[in-house]
Design an enzyme around this catalytic site. Structure first.
Site, PDB file in Angstrom:
ATOM      1  N   CYS A  40       4.836   3.576  -2.444  1.00 49.29           N
ATOM      2  CA  CYS A  40       5.899   2.614  -2.753  1.00 49.29           C
ATOM      3  C   CYS A  40       6.093   1.740  -1.527  1.00 49.29           C
ATOM      4  O   CYS A  40       6.171   2.246  -0.406  1.00 49.29           O
ATOM      5  CB  CYS A  40       7.193   3.343  -3.105  1.00 49.29           C
ATOM      6  N   ASP A  62      -2.796   9.885  12.295  1.00 49.22           N
ATOM      7  CA  ASP A  62      -2.033  10.327  11.127  1.00 49.22           C
ATOM      8  C   ASP A  62      -2.066  11.827  10.826  1.00 49.22           C
ATOM      9  O   ASP A  62      -1.027  12.448  10.709  1.00 49.22           O
ATOM     10  CB  ASP A  62      -2.490   9.530   9.896  1.00 49.22           C
TER      11      ASP A  62
END
Length: 352
Positions: free
Chosen positions: A246, A136
């Protein structure tokens, strides 16, 4: 020689699964040549917002060889964090904060990197190669590389979608000087979304200007996690009670019905205090209590101020007047972004 490569690849896959990876594939280092051009176009449009490191590392990120010229193969790996419960369930509980599924358990940076390092040690011992591991934070295009390696495909929401794990995979990569045996990467070249636009239609802030394109500046995950300043008022109502990330575009993907929670890594089981936190508790956090609550969580990286800012926006959307006293205290907060969000929330709730 080919048989030897195949045997090494098979043993590497077996070791990866032993270490907790549920998805495995191998791609040539040059298997995703279009990624660099797409990245450059995205940056030129300014769609990365204030994630300045994306532009600063663009040349290294554009291709594996740009980061490490010696790389010959990319081992792409995935760990499942498939949720057992509906990620959208808390939408009807405005007094609670919604935390993205991926952040409700252990910090994936730590879990995935630990397993990657163990797999890398095994590979060095078996094959005597040079390698690098990435999770990441490095300038690596994990999603197109994972697609090229056959783990799945990038959906219209730009995230990876897997037949076996739906939208719920943490990705990691090993760059190596070995020329490992490849497999037919049909999934990397076929997009199984058809005419479906569920992910695009679900976005509360219209962050997708077109299929396969994301404008981070409109994305709630970006706004609540990466964006440091005041959240633009045009997006505040749409944020609802989302306080960290989200899941909407991921959660509505039809492929998730095939995701097996039995493949989920145990480290990503949700912690009770992160599955449905009360906004009142979040608004009351100071630095020490924030660090205590979010220890071992990826949420800790945003710090207390951004979390309380997000909680204030959610409080404004809750319609809960009982939150006014703590919000009024926060209007005097030392952090001006927190104070502004609290003042806006007070104004909104005073109209209820």
């Amino acid at each position: 020689m080919a048989d030897g490569k195949a045997r090494l690849r098979d043993r590497l896959e077996a070791k990866a699964r032993e270490l907790g990876f549920c998805a495995f594939g191998v791609a040539r280092a040059d298997a995703a040549p279009q990624s660099g051009e797409r990245l450059r176009q995205w940056l030129e449009e300014g769609a990365h917002g204030d994630m300045l490191w994306m532009a600063e590392t663009a040349e290294r990120r554009a291709s594996p060889q740009g980061l490490w010229p010696e790389v010959r193969s990319v081992v792409a790996l995935g760990m499942s964090y498939a949720p057992a419960a509906d990620p959208l369930a808390l939408a009807e509980a405005p007094e609670l904060g919604r935390i993205s599924v991926y952040a409700q358990g252990g910090d994936y940076h730590d879990v995935v990197k630990k397993a990657l390092k163990a797999l890398a040690r095994w590979l060095v011992e078996e094959a005597g190669c040079e390698l690098k591991v990435f999770v990441d934070t490095a300038p690596v295009m994990e999603k197109p590389l994972a697609a090229a390696a056959g783990l799945g495909w990038q959906g219209k929401h730009t995230n990876l979608v897997s037949r076996q794990d739906g939208s719920w995979l943490f990705l990691g990569a090993i760059y190596t000087t070995l020329e490992l045996e490849l497999e037919p990467a049909e999934e990397g070249h076929r997009i199984h979304c058809g005419s479906c636009t569920a992910c695009l239609d679900a976005c509360p802030t219209n962050a997708f200007p077109a299929p396969f394109r994301l404008d981070a500046r409109r994305c709630i995950s970006y706004l609540t996690i990466e964006h440091k300043g005041p959240i633009p008022e045009e997006f505040r109502a749409a944020i609802g009670n989302r306080i960290y990330g989200c899941d909407d575009c991921l959660a509505v993907c039809p492929w998730n019905r095939f995701a097996d929670t039995a493949r989920r890594h145990r480290a990503f089981l949700p912690r009770a205090e992160l599955a449905a936190p009360a906004l009142a508790d979040l608004l009351d956090l100071d630095d020490a209590s924030f660090r205590q609550v979010f220890a071992g969580s990826p949420i800790k990286r945003i710090g207390r101020n951004r979390m309380v800012r997000n909680a204030a926006i959610a409080a404004a959307n809750s319609g809960r007047a009982e939150l006014l006293p703590v919000l009024e205290r926060l209007t005097m907060d030392e952090d001006p972004v927190v104070a502004e969000a609290a003042q806006w929330a007070v104004t909104q709730l005073s109209r209820v």
